[in-house]
Design an enzyme around this catalytic site. Structure first.
Site, PDB file in Angstrom:
ATOM      1  N   GLU A 185      -6.794 -10.368  -0.321  1.00  0.00           N
ATOM      2  CA  GLU A 185      -7.687  -9.620   0.571  1.00  0.00           C
ATOM      3  C   GLU A 185      -9.064  -9.432  -0.057  1.00  0.00           C
ATOM      4  OE1 GLU A 185      -5.999  -6.417   2.816  1.00  0.00           O
ATOM      5  OE2 GLU A 185      -3.956  -7.128   2.473  1.00  0.00           O
ATOM      6  N   GLU A 221       0.818  -1.221   0.000  1.00  0.00           N
ATOM      7  CA  GLU A 221       0.000   0.000   0.000  1.00  0.00           C
ATOM      8  C   GLU A 221       0.851   1.269   0.000  1.00  0.00           C
ATOM      9  OE1 GLU A 221      -2.842  -0.383   3.171  1.00  0.00           O
ATOM     10  OE2 GLU A 221      -3.610  -2.295   2.415  1.00  0.00           O
TER      11      GLU A 221
END
Length: 324
Positions: A260, A155
């Site tokens: 995810e 991220e």
């Protein structure tokens, strides 16, 4: 191009909609079915407490071929104070995976969140470089040969496709990416090394374009990035998963994957779209859903997973099994 059986037909769709919960097909394994289509795994996330829950563990053992630690391999869990490592939770998951013949995706080595304050407070380039190198080397060498792939950086992009503001980018600029990947390659040359981010579910997003541009540049510079992982969105709305994965694969990495994955409402159509997208992109090696049961999901109120709060298979699970 491989496609699963469509759910558009009225008969099948009505059949699925008529039952809120369909009992799990005992003989079926979603991982085995996915691997039979040429993929490496269909996985889930877990950690010690979940694996010690007998209902959760039985599903993990029977249905999933890969495990990602939900929290036990993040920086705050492994190195809460400088040079002091705590491996109990990560060891438990790694040992479970080895005993039960599951692949492991290491998650995650460098991330701005769940980061101890002692790391966040570093302002010196040489100090932060050595801290990153020591953290990555210590962890990866401990699990050398046990981890199929590592999410090396996680991220690191903002929504506009630029680098996220973090202690790593503030102190080292984008060079922290090179430092992390080169250290990881040296620590375990056989592990696949990934860059991981969310909101990459459309090729038209600025974030996706930024990821593609940066990864191409880093690869051209010799940074050893093997793959890109896309965290697909926790919502149910017109995904464009295949074109997005194709765009990520176009960077020249050898692998892409979906991780995810949890979709608000867990509609069969949306889950099948993601599965089809991975099947259609040859370099997509697998899918990881972010949990087993809605009961244990970080987004439990949205019912995003393949098993309900009573650990019963939902329509989306059975739709994937039937289609594969």
């Amino acid at each position: 191009m491989v496609h699963l059986k469509a759910l558009a037909s009225g008969t099948l769709f009505a059949s699925l909609a008529s039952s809120a919960v369909i009992s799990r097909q005992a003989a079926a394994s979603i991982n085995d079915a996915f691997v039979a289509h040429g993929k490496k795994y269909f996985g889930t996330c877990s950690d010690q407490a979940l694996l010690q829950n007998s209902q959760n563990e039985a599903i993990v053992r029977a249905d999933f071929g890969q495990l990602t630690p939900e929290n036990s391999m993040k920086w705050d869990a492994l190195e809460p104070s400088q040079g002091s490592f705590s491996f109990a939770g990560a060891d438990f998951l790694a040992d479970y995976a080895k005993t039960n013949n599951k692949l492991v995706r290491g998650h995650t080595l460098v991330w701005h969140s769940q980061l101890p304050s002692w790391v966040q407070g570093i302002t010196d380039k040489d100090t932060l470089t050595e801290v990153i190198k020591n953290h990555i080397t210590t962890i990866m060498q401990r699990y050398k040969g046990q981890i199929y792939a590592w999410d090396v950086v996680n991220e690191i992009f903002d929504e506009d496709g630029t680098l996220r503001d973090s202690v790593f980018s503030q102190v080292l600029g984008e060079d922290f990416v090179r430092i992390a990947f080169e250290t990881a390659r040296e620590a375990d040359p056989n592990a696949k090394l990934y860059i991981n981010d969310y909101n990459l579910d459309s090729a038209d997003y600025a974030k996706t374009k930024g990821m593609v541009s940066y990864v191409k540049k880093w690869l051209d510079a010799g940074v050893p990035i093997d793959g890109i992982v896309s965290l697909l969105p926790p919502r149910d709305e017109g995904l464009t998963s295949c074109t997005a994965l194709t765009a990520l694969a176009s960077t020249g990495v050898s692998e892409v994957a979906v991780t995810e994955l949890d979709i608000e409402g867990a509609s069969s159509e949306s889950y099948l779209e993601v599965v089809n997208a991975c099947l259609d992109v040859s370099s997509c090696v697998g899918i990881t859903v972010w949990g087993v049961s809605d009961k244990d999901s970080w987004r439990s109120s949205t019912s995003p997973l393949l098993f309900d709060s009573n650990y019963q298979a939902k329509d989306a699970y059975n739709a994937i099994i039937d289609a594969l």
